[in-house]
Design a protein around this motif. Sequence first.
Motif, PDB file in Angstrom:
ATOM      1  N   ARG A   2      -4.784 -34.201 -19.505  1.00  0.00           N
ATOM      2  CA  ARG A   2      -4.940 -33.267 -18.382  1.00  0.00           C
ATOM      3  C   ARG A   2      -6.191 -32.425 -18.602  1.00  0.00           C
ATOM      4  NH1 ARG A   2      -3.507 -33.321 -14.187  1.00  0.00           N
ATOM      5  NH2 ARG A   2      -1.288 -33.121 -14.372  1.00  0.00           N
ATOM      6  N   ALA A   3      -6.336 -31.897 -19.839  1.00  0.00           N
ATOM      7  CA  ALA A   3      -7.473 -31.030 -20.147  1.00  0.00           C
ATOM      8  C   ALA A   3      -7.902 -31.248 -21.584  1.00  0.00           C
ATOM      9  CB  ALA A   3      -7.087 -29.567 -19.936  1.00  0.00           C
ATOM     10  N   GLN A  17     -10.574 -29.293 -24.521  1.00  0.00           N
ATOM     11  CA  GLN A  17     -11.517 -28.239 -24.902  1.00  0.00           C
ATOM     12  C   GLN A  17     -12.294 -28.711 -26.114  1.00  0.00           C
ATOM     13  OE1 GLN A  17      -9.774 -24.468 -25.967  1.00  0.00           O
ATOM     14  NE2 GLN A  17     -11.731 -23.599 -26.572  1.00  0.00           N
ATOM     15  N   ILE A  62     -14.224 -26.313 -21.463  1.00  0.00           N
ATOM     16  CA  ILE A  62     -12.943 -26.911 -21.073  1.00  0.00           C
ATOM     17  C   ILE A  62     -13.177 -27.765 -19.839  1.00  0.00           C
ATOM     18  CG2 ILE A  62     -10.600 -26.471 -20.215  1.00  0.00           C
ATOM     19  CD1 ILE A  62     -10.755 -23.739 -21.700  1.00  0.00           C
ATOM     20  N   GLU A  63     -12.675 -28.984 -19.868  1.00  0.00           N
ATOM     21  CA  GLU A  63     -12.726 -29.892 -18.717  1.00  0.00           C
ATOM     22  C   GLU A  63     -11.300 -30.255 -18.334  1.00  0.00           C
ATOM     23  OE1 GLU A  63     -15.327 -30.813 -16.968  1.00  0.00           O
ATOM     24  OE2 GLU A  63     -16.892 -30.019 -18.282  1.00  0.00           O
ATOM     25  N   ILE A  64     -11.010 -30.151 -17.048  1.00  0.00           N
ATOM     26  CA  ILE A  64      -9.700 -30.523 -16.508  1.00  0.00           C
ATOM     27  C   ILE A  64      -9.949 -31.533 -15.394  1.00  0.00           C
ATOM     28  CG2 ILE A  64      -7.598 -29.713 -15.361  1.00  0.00           C
ATOM     29  CD1 ILE A  64      -8.224 -26.915 -16.487  1.00  0.00           C
ATOM     30  N   THR A  67      -6.275 -33.875 -11.508  1.00  0.00           N
ATOM     31  CA  THR A  67      -5.233 -32.935 -11.130  1.00  0.00           C
ATOM     32  C   THR A  67      -4.873 -33.085  -9.660  1.00  0.00           C
ATOM     33  OG1 THR A  67      -6.163 -31.448 -12.791  1.00  0.00           O
ATOM     34  CG2 THR A  67      -4.499 -30.538 -11.312  1.00  0.00           C
ATOM     35  N   ALA A  78      -3.846 -26.298 -12.929  1.00  0.00           N
ATOM     36  CA  ALA A  78      -5.044 -26.084 -13.750  1.00  0.00           C
ATOM     37  C   ALA A  78      -4.970 -24.740 -14.471  1.00  0.00           C
ATOM     38  CB  ALA A  78      -6.297 -26.156 -12.884  1.00  0.00           C
ATOM     39  N   SER A  97      -2.911 -25.067 -17.541  1.00  0.00           N
ATOM     40  CA  SER A  97      -3.659 -25.751 -18.604  1.00  0.00           C
ATOM     41  C   SER A  97      -4.679 -24.815 -19.242  1.00  0.00           C
ATOM     42  CB  SER A  97      -4.368 -26.992 -18.050  1.00  0.00           C
ATOM     43  OG  SER A  97      -3.436 -27.948 -17.613  1.00  0.00           O
ATOM     44  N   GLU A 113     -11.156 -31.464  -9.995  1.00  0.00           N
ATOM     45  CA  GLU A 113     -11.601 -31.353 -11.380  1.00  0.00           C
ATOM     46  C   GLU A 113     -12.141 -29.943 -11.587  1.00  0.00           C
ATOM     47  OE1 GLU A 113     -14.631 -34.318 -11.813  1.00  0.00           O
ATOM     48  OE2 GLU A 113     -13.188 -35.961 -11.854  1.00  0.00           O
TER      49      GLU A 113
END
Length: 120
Positions: free
Chosen positions: A21-22, A24, A29-31, A34, A52, A55, A115
């Motif tokens: 999902r995420a 770091q 941090i990239e998510i 979703t 999000a 997360s 995203e």
Amino acid sequence: MQQRKKVSSGAPWEDIVGYSRAIQVGNTIEIAGTTAKGNDEYEQTHAIIKIAEKSLHELGADLSHVIRTRIYCTNIANWEKIGKAHGEFFRTVKPVSTMVEVSKLINPDILVEIEFSAVL
């Protein structure tokens, strides 16, 4: 090499497809991936941002750390519903944002996917 911290969605697809999902790495941090169920684009967008946010909290961040959102939708004509929900969370944060129409998402009931990129 910087340590990766991962957040799981709990979906069985994570192990099958090989995603999180995420993630770091350092202060970034990239998510991604979703989505949410809901009656329309507004409800789905609202729910996606709450997912999000959860997360981000797991990684010691919050929505104020978001610097970019990428929004994929199946009907760009409904951009105002998406924009309204997005604005309710990001009105003061104002991350850069892109919204594009795609022909379809992974499930026909899913109208929006977002995203998020964040920096601590």
